[in-house]
Design a protein around this motif. Structure first.
Motif, PDB file in Angstrom:
ATOM      1  N   UNK A  81      28.123  28.485 -77.021  1.00  0.00           N
ATOM      2  CA  UNK A  81      27.389  27.258 -77.333  1.00  0.00           C
ATOM      3  C   UNK A  81      27.337  26.280 -76.187  1.00  0.00           C
ATOM      4  N   UNK A  82      27.451  26.779 -74.948  1.00  0.00           N
ATOM      5  CA  UNK A  82      27.516  25.911 -73.772  1.00  0.00           C
ATOM      6  C   UNK A  82      26.339  26.117 -72.819  1.00  0.00           C
ATOM      7  N   UNK A  83      25.275  26.728 -73.294  1.00  0.00           N
ATOM      8  CA  UNK A  83      24.074  26.896 -72.481  1.00  0.00           C
ATOM      9  C   UNK A  83      23.001  25.957 -73.022  1.00  0.00           C
ATOM     10  N   UNK A  84      22.585  24.988 -72.196  1.00  0.00           N
ATOM     11  CA  UNK A  84      21.648  23.954 -72.633  1.00  0.00           C
ATOM     12  C   UNK A  84      20.340  24.057 -71.843  1.00  0.00           C
ATOM     13  N   UNK A  85      19.241  23.829 -72.540  1.00  0.00           N
ATOM     14  CA  UNK A  85      17.926  23.831 -71.909  1.00  0.00           C
ATOM     15  C   UNK A  85      17.261  22.489 -72.190  1.00  0.00           C
ATOM     16  N   UNK A  86      16.747  21.876 -71.140  1.00  0.00           N
ATOM     17  CA  UNK A  86      16.119  20.561 -71.272  1.00  0.00           C
ATOM     18  C   UNK A  86      14.839  20.545 -70.433  1.00  0.00           C
ATOM     19  N   UNK A  87      13.881  19.721 -70.860  1.00  0.00           N
ATOM     20  CA  UNK A  87      12.599  19.669 -70.148  1.00  0.00           C
ATOM     21  C   UNK A  87      12.764  19.211 -68.711  1.00  0.00           C
ATOM     22  N   UNK A  88      13.588  18.184 -68.507  1.00  0.00           N
ATOM     23  CA  UNK A  88      13.740  17.638 -67.160  1.00  0.00           C
ATOM     24  C   UNK A  88      15.118  17.034 -66.956  1.00  0.00           C
ATOM     25  N   UNK A  89      15.668  17.259 -65.770  1.00  0.00           N
ATOM     26  CA  UNK A  89      16.924  16.629 -65.361  1.00  0.00           C
ATOM     27  C   UNK A  89      16.578  15.643 -64.257  1.00  0.00           C
ATOM     28  N   UNK A  90      16.568  14.377 -64.589  1.00  0.00           N
ATOM     29  CA  UNK A  90      16.159  13.370 -63.604  1.00  0.00           C
ATOM     30  C   UNK A  90      16.852  12.050 -63.867  1.00  0.00           C
ATOM     31  N   UNK A  91      17.371  11.456 -62.807  1.00  0.00           N
ATOM     32  CA  UNK A  91      17.974  10.126 -62.878  1.00  0.00           C
ATOM     33  C   UNK A  91      17.218   9.255 -61.885  1.00  0.00           C
ATOM     34  N   UNK A  92      16.170   8.594 -62.374  1.00  0.00           N
ATOM     35  CA  UNK A  92      15.285   7.818 -61.503  1.00  0.00           C
ATOM     36  C   UNK A  92      15.994   6.656 -60.820  1.00  0.00           C
ATOM     37  N   UNK A  93      17.031   6.115 -61.489  1.00  0.00           N
ATOM     38  CA  UNK A  93      17.730   4.957 -60.927  1.00  0.00           C
ATOM     39  C   UNK A  93      18.597   5.337 -59.734  1.00  0.00           C
ATOM     40  N   UNK A  94      19.011   6.594 -59.692  1.00  0.00           N
ATOM     41  CA  UNK A  94      19.900   7.030 -58.620  1.00  0.00           C
ATOM     42  C   UNK A  94      21.328   6.558 -58.791  1.00  0.00           C
ATOM     43  N   UNK A  95      21.658   6.025 -59.973  1.00  0.00           N
ATOM     44  CA  UNK A  95      22.989   5.475 -60.223  1.00  0.00           C
ATOM     45  C   UNK A  95      23.904   6.517 -60.864  1.00  0.00           C
ATOM     46  N   UNK A  96      25.132   6.542 -60.392  1.00  0.00           N
ATOM     47  CA  UNK A  96      26.102   7.505 -60.901  1.00  0.00           C
ATOM     48  C   UNK A  96      26.405   7.270 -62.373  1.00  0.00           C
ATOM     49  N   UNK A  97      26.423   6.016 -62.800  1.00  0.00           N
ATOM     50  CA  UNK A  97      26.744   5.740 -64.198  1.00  0.00           C
ATOM     51  C   UNK A  97      25.697   6.323 -65.146  1.00  0.00           C
ATOM     52  N   UNK A  98      24.465   6.396 -64.707  1.00  0.00           N
ATOM     53  CA  UNK A  98      23.415   6.989 -65.546  1.00  0.00           C
ATOM     54  C   UNK A  98      23.580   8.506 -65.623  1.00  0.00           C
ATOM     55  N   UNK A  99      23.970   9.127 -64.516  1.00  0.00           N
ATOM     56  CA  UNK A  99      24.239  10.564 -64.526  1.00  0.00           C
ATOM     57  C   UNK A  99      25.465  10.867 -65.380  1.00  0.00           C
ATOM     58  N   UNK A 100      26.464   9.984 -65.313  1.00  0.00           N
ATOM     59  CA  UNK A 100      27.669  10.168 -66.116  1.00  0.00           C
ATOM     60  C   UNK A 100      27.361  10.042 -67.607  1.00  0.00           C
ATOM     61  N   UNK A 101      26.419   9.175 -67.948  1.00  0.00           N
ATOM     62  CA  UNK A 101      26.033   9.013 -69.353  1.00  0.00           C
ATOM     63  C   UNK A 101      25.404  10.292 -69.890  1.00  0.00           C
ATOM     64  N   UNK A 102      24.592  10.956 -69.051  1.00  0.00           N
ATOM     65  CA  UNK A 102      23.988  12.232 -69.435  1.00  0.00           C
ATOM     66  C   UNK A 102      25.077  13.282 -69.649  1.00  0.00           C
ATOM     67  N   UNK A 103      26.015  13.339 -68.720  1.00  0.00           N
ATOM     68  CA  UNK A 103      27.100  14.319 -68.815  1.00  0.00           C
ATOM     69  C   UNK A 103      27.963  14.084 -70.052  1.00  0.00           C
ATOM     70  N   UNK A 104      28.268  12.840 -70.348  1.00  0.00           N
ATOM     71  CA  UNK A 104      29.131  12.518 -71.487  1.00  0.00           C
ATOM     72  C   UNK A 104      28.502  12.897 -72.818  1.00  0.00           C
ATOM     73  N   UNK A 105      27.168  12.858 -72.893  1.00  0.00           N
ATOM     74  CA  UNK A 105      26.492  13.233 -74.133  1.00  0.00           C
ATOM     75  C   UNK A 105      26.669  14.714 -74.451  1.00  0.00           C
ATOM     76  N   UNK A 106      26.915  15.512 -73.442  1.00  0.00           N
ATOM     77  CA  UNK A 106      27.091  16.952 -73.659  1.00  0.00           C
ATOM     78  C   UNK A 106      28.431  17.280 -74.300  1.00  0.00           C
ATOM     79  N   UNK A 107      29.395  16.394 -74.106  1.00  0.00           N
ATOM     80  CA  UNK A 107      30.744  16.575 -74.653  1.00  0.00           C
ATOM     81  C   UNK A 107      31.363  17.902 -74.183  1.00  0.00           C
TER      82      UNK A 107
END
Length: 204
Positions: free
Chosen positions: A119-145
């Motif tokens: 259950x650890x293979x994820x498919x998403x339309x796009x992986x993009x962090x337009x802001x370039x901020x690490x906290x936004x990338x971390x928020x994406x990662x944290x949602x995956x748990x």
């Protein structure tokens, strides 16, 4: 086996069944690829000197006879401290192990199938962090748990790269960099839909 399909907010939206070609693969293919991959990245810098390469030792230490001790012809003999090395490693050794293209593809399919099984293979339309901020990338990662994740993007833009580069639990690669070693190393993989479609097409 099924992959988890995520929406734009990186939340579970549905599931996608993996093609039959991803199942029934001998795990030994993955072992052979990982062994080949690790052999290929060896630094191969270890090198020792034989008795003919160690400096000094030109003069016979003592007379052949008369002192009551063992004979010695050079202080660079392997039995002396500071002497040459017998059968030591050399930097001219070739560690490469051949793995053909089909086996590389099969090994990757097996690794992805194992992730889907967990259950650890994820498919998403796009992986993009337009802001370039690490906290936004971390928020994406944290949602995956998940503990760590490999993010596979078709083409990496500068902002997304800047956002992910300081996250120790994440690794961002382009689609053509994805291989069985990376897929087996990380406990979860997030793949853009465009990259996934190419993988499925190539697995036929």
């Amino acid at each position: 086996m099924s992959a988890v399909v995520l929406n734009d907010k990186f939340e579970k939206a549905s599931e996608l069944t993996l093609p039959e070609s991803f199942s029934g693969i001998n795990p030994h293919n993955l072992y052979l690829y990982v062994k080949s991959y690790q052999a290929g990245i060896r630094a191969n810098t270890a090198s020792t000197k034989t008795r003919s390469e160690v400096s000094g030792g030109g003069k016979k230490p003592w007379a052949q006879k008369g002192r009551g001790g063992a004979r010695a012809g050079s202080t660079r003999s392997p039995v002396w401290v500071g002497g040459g090395q017998v059968f030591g490693p050399k930097s001219n050794r070739n560690y490469d192990l051949k793995v053909n293209k089909k086996q590389k593809k099969v090994a990757l399919n097996f690794a992805l199938n194992e992730l889907a099984n967990a259950g650890k293979l994820f498919i998403v339309d796009s992986i993009e962090v337009a802001s370039g901020k690490t906290k936004d990338a971390a928020a994406i990662f944290n949602k995956l748990e998940v503990r760590d994740a490999l993010f596979v993007k078709e083409l990496i833009d500068e902002n997304t790269f800047m956002a992910f580069r300081n996250l120790q639990s994440c690794y961002l690669v382009e689609g053509n960099e994805l291989n069985a070693f990376l897929a087996a190393t990380y406990r979860s993989v997030v793949i853009e839909k465009a990259v996934w479609e190419k993988l499925v097409e190539g697995a036929k």
